[in-house]
Design a protein around this motif. Structure first.
Motif, PDB file in Angstrom:
ATOM      1  N   GLU A  26       1.262   1.406   2.636  1.00  0.00           N
ATOM      2  CA  GLU A  26       0.155   2.186   2.055  1.00  0.00           C
ATOM      3  C   GLU A  26       0.241   2.886   0.768  1.00  0.00           C
ATOM      4  O   GLU A  26       1.297   2.930   0.177  1.00  0.00           O
ATOM      5  N   HIS A  81       4.145   4.062   0.515  1.00  0.00           N
ATOM      6  CA  HIS A  81       5.234   4.173   1.646  1.00  0.00           C
ATOM      7  C   HIS A  81       4.975   3.126   2.730  1.00  0.00           C
ATOM      8  O   HIS A  81       4.023   2.521   2.528  1.00  0.00           O
ATOM      9  N   ASP A 133       5.272   2.113   6.801  1.00  0.00           N
ATOM     10  CA  ASP A 133       4.972   2.773   7.900  1.00  0.00           C
ATOM     11  C   ASP A 133       5.842   1.733   9.268  1.00  0.00           C
ATOM     12  O   ASP A 133       5.934   0.687   8.806  1.00  0.00           O
ATOM     13  N   GLN A 183       5.245   9.704   5.285  1.00  0.00           N
ATOM     14  CA  GLN A 183       4.051   9.255   4.718  1.00  0.00           C
ATOM     15  C   GLN A 183       3.608   9.816   3.188  1.00  0.00           C
ATOM     16  O   GLN A 183       2.659  10.630   3.130  1.00  0.00           O
ATOM     17  N   HIS A 216       5.754   5.287  14.040  1.00  0.00           N
ATOM     18  CA  HIS A 216       4.946   6.069  13.579  1.00  0.00           C
ATOM     19  C   HIS A 216       3.618   6.376  14.396  1.00  0.00           C
ATOM     20  O   HIS A 216       2.986   7.710  14.557  1.00  0.00           O
ATOM     21  N   TYR A 267      -1.311  13.546  -0.730  1.00  0.00           N
ATOM     22  CA  TYR A 267      -0.966  13.005   0.536  1.00  0.00           C
ATOM     23  C   TYR A 267      -1.825  13.248   1.647  1.00  0.00           C
ATOM     24  O   TYR A 267      -2.740  14.122   1.436  1.00  0.00           O
ATOM     25  N   GLY A 277       8.324   6.555   8.688  1.00  0.00           N
ATOM     26  CA  GLY A 277       7.976   6.023   7.474  1.00  0.00           C
ATOM     27  C   GLY A 277       8.522   6.757   6.478  1.00  0.00           C
ATOM     28  O   GLY A 277       9.240   7.694   6.433  1.00  0.00           O
TER      29      GLY A 277
END
Length: 263
Positions: free
Chosen positions: A225, A80, A82, A76, A86, A41, A252
């Motif tokens: 994303e 995911h 958003d 996130q 965010h 991540y 998110g």
């Protein structure tokens, strides 16, 4: 009149069921990465933010033989979605978006060849126009995904960030001019990409900010994303579905994203 209304309703239901049977005969492609406790991540998220499938109630409990897990993860995380808040205080969070924002025409702009030559490549308006010349005008309300084949670097954090010797990242992405064109000139609904960030790395360095992502969220659009498998769907003609947990106040959330394509 009541009988006619009932008949019309029955025909509509049968029509929808027929549409479902047609969709089931299509090809379904998962555009989502699988997640484990070792999944990468964004580096700005603190260590220890992920704890998946922690058993808090197990089969040997006297009350009831069953297993219950808890899940800890940042919004996130993995593939995911958003939401605008965010990046921008006062902008909408997850509860502002309902199920009507879950299905879109899918357009996939492929810049993977250019990324092979230059990992810092940022998609241009000319790339979009070249796409339209081949596949037709991008429809209003579409989901436009940027194919870079960057997802093939998953699950290596270092490969996804593509660090140089000084620790700088070199990743492809969007340019603000291109997303402005798509949102303001074509009226698209959402954008998506395979990288951790919206912005091509060198543009983020130049702006000293994720200015492209800030533009998307400040204009109250959603984005997805860390997508996967965009090389397995056609450039045009598919339908994309985006689903996320219903958690109020979320900036998110991990999402399940999939495409339905004609064979």
């Amino acid at each position: 009149m009541a009988k006619m209304h009932l008949t019309d309703t029955k025909e509509a239901v049968m029509s929808l069921w027929g549409d479902l049977e047609k969709l089931k005969r299509c090809r379904w492609v998962d555009l989502t990465h699988p997640l484990t406790n070792e999944s990468p991540y964004w580096g700005g998220i603190p260590d220890g933010s992920v704890e998946l499938c922690k058993t808090v109630f197990d089969y040997d409990e006297e009350m009831l033989s069953c297993r219950i897990h808890t899940y800890k993860f940042p919004g996130q995380f993995g593939t995911h979605v958003d939401f605008p808040m965010h990046f921008v205080p006062g902008r909408p969070a997850a509860e502002e978006y309902g199920v009507e924002q879950s299905a879109y025409p899918l357009c996939v702009i492929d810049i993977s060849g250019k990324v092979d030559e230059n990992p810092d490549y940022a998609v241009t308006v000319d790339d979009v126009l070249a796409y339209e010349e081949e596949h037709g005008r991008i429809p209003e309300g579409a989901f436009v995904a940027l194919r870079t084949d960057w997802y093939k670097r998953w699950p290596s954090y270092d490969a996804l960030c593509n660090f140089d010797e000084e620790g700088g990242e070199h990743c492809p992405g969007w340019s603000i001019e291109t997303l402005k064109f798509l949102f303001e000139e074509r009226g698209v609904a959402m954008n998506g990409h395979e990288t951790f960030d919206t912005d091509a790395s060198y543009l983020a360095v130049e702006a000293d900010d994720l200015a492209v992502e800030r533009y998307v969220l400040d204009t109250c659009h959603l984005q997805v994303e860390v997508m996967a498998n965009l090389d397995k769907v056609p450039p045009a003609g598919a339908i994309v579905f985006v689903a996320w947990p219903r958690i109020e106040g979320a900036s998110g959330l991990p999402a399940r994203v999939w495409a339905v394509c004609e064979e």
